[in-house]
Write a protein that holds these residues in place. Sequence first.
Motif, PDB file in Angstrom:
ATOM      1  N   LYS A 158      -0.493 -77.621  18.196  1.00 16.02           N
ATOM      2  CA  LYS A 158       0.737 -79.073  18.112  1.00 16.02           C
ATOM      3  C   LYS A 158       2.012 -78.729  17.805  1.00 16.02           C
ATOM      4  O   LYS A 158       3.340 -79.157  17.781  1.00 16.02           O
ATOM      5  CB  LYS A 158      -0.195 -80.295  17.305  1.00 16.02           C
ATOM      6  N   LEU A 159       1.739 -77.800  16.985  1.00 15.03           N
ATOM      7  CA  LEU A 159       2.820 -77.853  15.766  1.00 15.03           C
ATOM      8  C   LEU A 159       4.184 -76.620  16.968  1.00 15.03           C
ATOM      9  O   LEU A 159       5.441 -76.676  16.997  1.00 15.03           O
ATOM     10  CB  LEU A 159       2.455 -76.132  14.898  1.00 15.03           C
ATOM     11  N   ASP A 160       3.469 -75.529  17.139  1.00 20.24           N
ATOM     12  CA  ASP A 160       4.107 -74.842  18.941  1.00 20.24           C
ATOM     13  C   ASP A 160       4.774 -76.267  20.010  1.00 20.24           C
ATOM     14  O   ASP A 160       6.131 -75.822  20.245  1.00 20.24           O
ATOM     15  CB  ASP A 160       2.973 -74.103  19.666  1.00 20.24           C
ATOM     16  N   GLU A 161       3.727 -77.034  20.150  1.00 25.29           N
ATOM     17  CA  GLU A 161       5.360 -77.931  20.791  1.00 25.29           C
ATOM     18  C   GLU A 161       6.374 -78.861  20.508  1.00 25.29           C
ATOM     19  O   GLU A 161       6.744 -79.644  20.860  1.00 25.29           O
ATOM     20  CB  GLU A 161       4.287 -78.823  21.030  1.00 25.29           C
ATOM     21  N   GLN A 162       6.122 -78.383  18.331  1.00 22.42           N
ATOM     22  CA  GLN A 162       7.688 -79.130  18.364  1.00 22.42           C
ATOM     23  C   GLN A 162       8.137 -77.905  17.741  1.00 22.42           C
ATOM     24  O   GLN A 162       9.829 -78.498  17.262  1.00 22.42           O
ATOM     25  CB  GLN A 162       6.040 -79.693  16.926  1.00 22.42           C
ATOM     26  N   ILE A 163       8.470 -77.201  18.083  1.00 23.04           N
ATOM     27  CA  ILE A 163       9.175 -76.027  17.963  1.00 23.04           C
ATOM     28  C   ILE A 163      10.258 -76.585  19.047  1.00 23.04           C
ATOM     29  O   ILE A 163      12.135 -76.627  18.541  1.00 23.04           O
ATOM     30  CB  ILE A 163       8.918 -74.465  17.804  1.00 23.04           C
ATOM     31  N   PRO A 164      10.432 -76.830  20.727  1.00 27.20           N
ATOM     32  CA  PRO A 164      12.009 -77.429  20.845  1.00 27.20           C
ATOM     33  C   PRO A 164      12.722 -78.541  20.194  1.00 27.20           C
ATOM     34  O   PRO A 164      13.512 -78.630  20.618  1.00 27.20           O
ATOM     35  CB  PRO A 164      11.325 -77.370  22.315  1.00 27.20           C
ATOM     36  N   THR A 165      11.288 -79.398  19.645  1.00 27.83           N
ATOM     37  CA  THR A 165      12.287 -80.966  19.489  1.00 27.83           C
ATOM     38  C   THR A 165      12.312 -80.699  17.700  1.00 27.83           C
ATOM     39  O   THR A 165      13.836 -80.687  17.546  1.00 27.83           O
ATOM     40  CB  THR A 165      10.595 -81.612  18.577  1.00 27.83           C
ATOM     41  N   VAL A 166      12.067 -79.129  16.966  1.00 31.28           N
ATOM     42  CA  VAL A 166      12.902 -78.662  16.038  1.00 31.28           C
ATOM     43  C   VAL A 166      14.143 -78.094  16.003  1.00 31.28           C
ATOM     44  O   VAL A 166      15.006 -78.166  15.838  1.00 31.28           O
ATOM     45  CB  VAL A 166      12.297 -77.884  15.215  1.00 31.28           C
ATOM     46  N   THR A 167      14.271 -77.769  17.564  1.00 32.27           N
ATOM     47  CA  THR A 167      15.366 -76.637  17.837  1.00 32.27           C
ATOM     48  C   THR A 167      16.639 -77.633  18.051  1.00 32.27           C
ATOM     49  O   THR A 167      18.355 -77.604  17.857  1.00 32.27           O
ATOM     50  CB  THR A 167      15.064 -75.513  18.929  1.00 32.27           C
ATOM     51  N   ASN A 168      16.114 -78.595  19.056  1.00 28.84           N
ATOM     52  CA  ASN A 168      17.153 -79.811  18.933  1.00 28.84           C
ATOM     53  C   ASN A 168      17.344 -80.227  17.942  1.00 28.84           C
ATOM     54  O   ASN A 168      19.163 -80.892  17.493  1.00 28.84           O
ATOM     55  CB  ASN A 168      16.572 -80.735  19.970  1.00 28.84           C
ATOM     56  N   TYR A 169      17.211 -80.456  16.751  1.00 27.16           N
ATOM     57  CA  TYR A 169      17.198 -81.439  15.915  1.00 27.16           C
ATOM     58  C   TYR A 169      18.342 -80.016  14.755  1.00 27.16           C
ATOM     59  O   TYR A 169      18.994 -80.971  14.305  1.00 27.16           O
ATOM     60  CB  TYR A 169      15.356 -81.799  14.887  1.00 27.16           C
ATOM     61  N   ILE A 170      17.734 -78.846  14.411  1.00 24.99           N
ATOM     62  CA  ILE A 170      18.609 -78.632  14.558  1.00 24.99           C
ATOM     63  C   ILE A 170      19.734 -78.098  14.625  1.00 24.99           C
ATOM     64  O   ILE A 170      21.516 -78.497  14.095  1.00 24.99           O
ATOM     65  CB  ILE A 170      18.574 -76.867  14.172  1.00 24.99           C
ATOM     66  N   LEU A 171      19.903 -78.213  15.839  1.00 27.32           N
ATOM     67  CA  LEU A 171      21.087 -78.027  16.929  1.00 27.32           C
ATOM     68  C   LEU A 171      22.157 -79.276  16.327  1.00 27.32           C
ATOM     69  O   LEU A 171      23.491 -79.340  16.081  1.00 27.32           O
ATOM     70  CB  LEU A 171      21.906 -77.486  18.203  1.00 27.32           C
ATOM     71  N   GLU A 172      21.693 -80.325  16.763  1.00 32.93           N
ATOM     72  CA  GLU A 172      22.459 -82.358  16.297  1.00 32.93           C
ATOM     73  C   GLU A 172      22.815 -82.121  15.384  1.00 32.93           C
ATOM     74  O   GLU A 172      23.609 -82.836  15.201  1.00 32.93           O
ATOM     75  CB  GLU A 172      21.248 -82.907  17.529  1.00 32.93           C
ATOM     76  N   ARG A 173      22.289 -82.097  13.828  1.00 36.57           N
ATOM     77  CA  ARG A 173      23.351 -81.654  13.123  1.00 36.57           C
ATOM     78  C   ARG A 173      23.942 -80.718  12.720  1.00 36.57           C
ATOM     79  O   ARG A 173      24.486 -81.205  11.994  1.00 36.57           O
ATOM     80  CB  ARG A 173      21.417 -81.130  12.158  1.00 36.57           C
ATOM     81  N   GLY A 174      23.920 -80.042  13.662  1.00 33.11           N
ATOM     82  CA  GLY A 174      25.243 -78.887  13.044  1.00 33.11           C
ATOM     83  C   GLY A 174      26.151 -79.517  13.578  1.00 33.11           C
ATOM     84  O   GLY A 174      27.299 -79.287  12.893  1.00 33.11           O
ATOM     85  N   GLN A 175      26.075 -79.817  14.854  1.00 33.67           N
ATOM     86  CA  GLN A 175      27.072 -80.388  15.644  1.00 33.67           C
ATOM     87  C   GLN A 175      27.484 -81.988  14.891  1.00 33.67           C
ATOM     88  O   GLN A 175      29.074 -81.819  14.112  1.00 33.67           O
ATOM     89  CB  GLN A 175      26.883 -80.937  17.070  1.00 33.67           C
TER      90      GLN A 175
END
Length: 379
Positions: A158-175
């Motif tokens: 489940k944590l592995d599956e959340q990595i893409p979600t975390v990646t998108n969240y980081i990039l969106e917050r950065g933008q």
Amino acid sequence: MQTIFLIAFMVIIGAIIGGLTNSLAIKMLFRPYKEVRIGSWRVPFTPGLIPKRHDELARQLGKMVVDYLLTAEGLGKKLKSKAFSTGMISWLQQEAQKVMSSNESITTVVEQRFGVTDLKDLLVNKTEDIVKRGYSQFIEQNRHDTLDELIPVSVQHKLDEQIPTVTNYILERGQSFLQSPEGKERLSVMIDRFLVQKGTLGNMISMFLGNDRLVDKVQPELLKFLKDDGTQDLLQQLLMQEWVKVKQKKLADVESFLNEKEIVAFITRTIETQVPLFSTIEKPMNEWTGPYEEFVETTVIPKGVEVILDLLSTHLETLLERFHLDDIVREQVQTFSVERLEELVLSISKREFKMITYLGAVLGGLIGFIQGFIIMLLG
């Protein structure tokens, strides 16, 4: 005429002697209550039979109760009887109905019947103690294991599956941050600090381009970088690599980062808010027991009675041995005074004792008649 008078006299004397003898014999079962002594000489037949054999009577009664009255076989049949189980179920259902329809809460009932105050606080404190002991034991037993070994495989997936979600969240917050006025201001300050650190070269660039113009040029490029698919893949790969490294660490390596007090408090608070018990114990029972009434009355109680009676029947012999019923009966009988025993026996057999006295009188009279008749024949 003299002969008839003699026979009648002997009949009367015989009846009196027979009746008095039997009455005295009955009295001597209990009396005197204590032995009578004249100096050092004990008067014969004192105390009475039952006072003299009081301890032996108590032992024999205890043995009789265990061997012939309250036997495991007899009690087992009673426990397994349909009438007993039906009566027990009916009684428990009535009691359960009274409890579940009560306006009192579990906290109130426990306080009234057991004297336990602040039940919720007590449960929370006990839960915290259990969590604390469990946490300490877990750390102690698994200190040298890796996180990969400790974290369940399903949780890791489940944590592995959340990595893409975390990646998108980081990039969106950065933008989002870069596009905001605050983000642009912070970027301007960073550029300015960078140029200052570069000395003369930085001053020349700042003089020719101007700081604001440089920010206007850098900001769109950074946004493009964050939106690029390659950036997303790179960040996701980096996060995955770091996650793999974290899983290879031993628990001892990350133990210093764990705050035991905060973790225990968090788990305890989660249990308190998620487990319904903590919220229902302070509510009136008729507010929350409704959905469970039918289940309790039709399933829990009948099954519970069945299980308990089967368990008792199976281990009844052992239970009776541990109860030491013979000792209980013996001790109870020994505590009875002889006067109490006499009263008890006479209350049961008073009529029969009278009949024995009358029978003695009849037999005595009959013997007197026979003696008188013999004397008449010999005379």
